[in-house]
Motif scaffolding. Structure first.
Motif, short mmCIF file in Angstrom:
data_model
loop_
_atom_site.label_atom_id
_atom_site.label_comp_id
_atom_site.label_asym_id
_atom_site.label_seq_id
_atom_site.Cartn_x
_atom_site.Cartn_y
_atom_site.Cartn_z
N VAL A 1 55.88 39.45 47.84
CA VAL A 1 55.57 39.81 47.36
C VAL A 1 55.82 40.89 45.59
CG1 VAL A 1 55.15 42.62 47.96
CG2 VAL A 1 55.90 41.25 50.24
N GLY A 2 54.09 40.69 45.11
CA GLY A 2 54.38 40.95 43.70
C GLY A 2 54.46 39.82 42.88
N TYR A 3 54.45 39.41 41.52
CA TYR A 3 53.95 38.69 40.77
C TYR A 3 55.18 37.65 40.78
CZ TYR A 3 52.70 36.65 36.29
OH TYR A 3 52.27 35.45 35.82
N GLU A 4 54.44 36.10 40.65
CA GLU A 4 55.17 35.50 41.01
C GLU A 4 54.92 34.02 39.96
OE1 GLU A 4 58.20 32.40 42.49
OE2 GLU A 4 58.24 34.76 43.30
N PRO A 5 55.57 34.36 38.74
CA PRO A 5 55.28 33.99 37.99
C PRO A 5 54.95 32.27 37.89
CG PRO A 5 57.50 34.44 37.26
CD PRO A 5 56.74 35.19 38.95
N PRO A 6 53.63 31.43 36.80
CA PRO A 6 53.48 30.36 37.23
C PRO A 6 54.79 30.13 36.65
CG PRO A 6 51.93 31.88 36.26
CD PRO A 6 52.66 32.21 36.55
N CYS A 7 54.84 28.39 37.38
CA CYS A 7 56.27 27.61 36.35
C CYS A 7 55.64 25.74 36.13
CB CYS A 7 56.71 27.61 37.20
SG CYS A 7 58.06 28.72 37.77
N ASN A 8 54.25 25.37 36.59
CA ASN A 8 54.23 24.35 36.04
C ASN A 8 53.32 24.69 34.85
OD1 ASN A 8 52.35 21.48 35.94
ND2 ASN A 8 51.98 21.70 38.22
N ASP A 9 53.74 23.21 33.90
CA ASP A 9 52.98 23.98 32.40
C ASP A 9 51.75 23.65 32.39
OD1 ASP A 9 55.69 24.50 31.46
OD2 ASP A 9 55.96 22.40 30.82
N LYS A 10 50.88 22.75 33.18
CA LYS A 10 49.66 22.25 33.15
C LYS A 10 48.57 22.38 34.38
CE LYS A 10 50.21 19.39 29.15
NZ LYS A 10 50.06 20.03 28.12
N GLY A 11 47.56 23.48 33.65
CA GLY A 11 47.32 24.12 34.96
C GLY A 11 46.36 25.16 34.70
N SER A 12 45.10 25.63 35.54
CA SER A 12 44.28 26.93 35.11
C SER A 12 45.19 28.08 35.26
CB SER A 12 42.82 26.09 35.68
OG SER A 12 42.46 25.65 34.60
N TYR A 13 45.16 28.91 34.94
CA TYR A 13 45.95 30.06 35.34
C TYR A 13 44.67 31.14 35.80
CZ TYR A 13 49.83 27.75 35.35
OH TYR A 13 51.10 25.96 35.77
N ARG A 14 43.75 31.71 36.36
CA ARG A 14 42.54 32.40 36.63
C ARG A 14 43.52 34.21 36.88
NH1 ARG A 14 39.31 29.82 40.34
NH2 ARG A 14 40.43 30.29 41.66
N PHE A 15 42.74 34.97 36.43
CA PHE A 15 43.65 36.65 36.13
C PHE A 15 41.79 37.28 36.98
CE2 PHE A 15 46.48 34.55 33.71
CZ PHE A 15 47.83 35.55 33.84
N THR A 16 41.58 37.01 38.28
CA THR A 16 40.67 37.54 38.13
C THR A 16 40.73 39.20 38.87
OG1 THR A 16 39.73 35.41 39.45
CG2 THR A 16 37.94 37.36 39.90
N VAL A 17 39.09 39.57 38.30
CA VAL A 17 39.44 40.97 38.33
C VAL A 17 37.98 41.59 39.87
CG1 VAL A 17 39.20 44.42 37.87
CG2 VAL A 17 40.27 42.70 36.27
N TYR A 18 38.94 42.48 40.73
CA TYR A 18 37.32 42.55 41.51
C TYR A 18 37.24 44.24 41.93
CZ TYR A 18 38.27 38.03 43.55
OH TYR A 18 38.25 36.70 42.94
N THR A 19 35.98 44.84 41.67
CA THR A 19 35.65 45.66 42.33
C THR A 19 35.34 45.41 43.78
OG1 THR A 19 34.88 46.23 40.39
CG2 THR A 19 33.70 47.79 41.89
N LEU A 20 35.83 46.12 45.14
CA LEU A 20 35.55 46.73 45.88
C LEU A 20 34.85 47.78 45.93
CD1 LEU A 20 38.92 45.16 47.51
CD2 LEU A 20 37.06 44.13 46.62
N SER A 21 33.78 47.53 47.76
CA SER A 21 32.60 48.65 48.52
C SER A 21 33.84 49.58 49.03
CB SER A 21 31.77 47.99 48.55
OG SER A 21 32.08 47.35 50.09
N ALA A 22 34.91 49.46 49.11
CA ALA A 22 35.95 49.99 50.56
C ALA A 22 37.36 49.91 49.96
CB ALA A 22 35.37 49.26 51.98
N ARG A 23 38.22 50.30 50.45
CA ARG A 23 39.41 50.06 50.11
C ARG A 23 39.90 48.84 51.12
NH1 ARG A 23 42.95 53.49 47.07
NH2 ARG A 23 44.75 52.99 48.65
N VAL A 24 40.83 48.63 50.94
CA VAL A 24 41.56 47.54 51.82
C VAL A 24 42.91 47.93 52.63
CG1 VAL A 24 43.73 45.26 52.29
CG2 VAL A 24 41.59 46.04 50.12
N LYS A 25 42.14 47.72 53.91
CA LYS A 25 43.28 48.40 55.48
C LYS A 25 44.21 47.64 55.14
CE LYS A 25 39.34 50.12 57.18
NZ LYS A 25 37.42 49.66 56.76
N SER A 26 44.46 46.31 55.16
CA SER A 26 46.13 45.61 55.11
C SER A 26 46.98 46.49 54.84
CB SER A 26 46.23 44.30 54.20
OG SER A 26 44.86 44.08 55.59
#
Length: 170
Positions: A116-141
Motif C-alpha cells: 500500500v502506498g507509493y512503490e517506486p519504479p526500478c526498471n531504468d527503461k520504460g514509460s512512467y505515467r502520472f495520471t490525475v482523474y477527476t471523479l463524479s463520486a468518492r471511491v467506496k473501497s
C-alpha cells in the motif's frame, strides 16, 4: 484487470457512442518534465517517495474527488506503482512524498507489488505515467483494497483525466 487498465489509460473497449466525454486536466510537477527521464530520487534508487504533482482543469461542478494513478510500461511488463484516491475535489497539488502524509480522507490502494502506498519504479527503461482523474463520486473501497476493485471504481466515475509521462529513469 487488463480491461480496467485499458480504460484508465485512455484506451476504450466500448464504441464511441457509449463513451462519456472526458474533460482534460493539465498535469505538471516542479520535479518532473513530460517526455524527460524520471529523476532517480523518485525511483527505487532514491529515497524521496512520491514526486510533487500539480493539476488544473476547467471547473467541473460534478467533481466529488480526485484520484492519482502512477503506472509503468517497461520491457518486463506493466505495473501500477501508486493509487491515491478520495483526494478532496478542491485539491490542485500534492507535495513531495504525499504517500507518507496523504490528504485527509484519502485512501491508498495496493500497488501491483501488493504494497500500500507509493512503490517506486526500478526498471531504468520504460514509460512512467502520472495520471490525475477527476471523479463524479468518492471511491467506496477501503484503504488497502485490491487494486482491480479500486481501478474499476476510478474508471467508472472519471469525468476528467490528464497525464504527465516520464521516459526512463535518470
Amino acid at each position: 484487470m487488463v480491461a480496467v487498465a485499458f480504460a484508465l489509460s485512455g484506451c476504450s473497449l466500448v464504441g464511441r457512442s457509449q463513451a462519456n466525454e472526458i474533460a482534460e486536466i493539465n498535469v505538471s510537477s516542479p520535479e518532473l518534465r513530460d517526455g524527460m527521464p524520471l529523476p532517480g530520487d523518485y525511483s527505487c534508487k532514491g529515497d524521496q517517495g512520491s514526486p510533487p504533482l500539480r493539476w488544473s482543469s476547467e471547473p467541473l461542478p460534478k467533481a466529488k474527488s480526485i484520484a492519482i494513478v502512477v503506472d509503468s510500461i517497461t520491457s518486463s511488463g506493466s505495473a501500477v506503482h501508486w493509487v491515491l484516491y478520495n483526494i478532496p475535489a478542491t485539491t490542485t497539488e500534492l507535495g513531495p512524498n504525499a504517500t507518507a502524509d496523504p490528504p485527509e480522507g484519502s485512501g491508498q490502494a495496493k500497488a501491483t507489488s501488493g504494497k500500500v502506498g507509493y512503490e517506486p519504479p526500478c526498471n531504468d527503461k520504460g514509460s512512467y505515467r502520472f495520471t490525475v482523474y477527476t471523479l463524479s463520486a468518492r471511491v467506496k473501497s477501503s484503504e488497502g483494497a485490491p487494486l482491480p476493485e479500486v481501478l474499476k471504481e476510478i474508471a467508472g466515475n472519471t469525468i476528467a483525466r490528464g497525464r504527465l509521462t516520464t521516459v526512463d529513469i535518470e
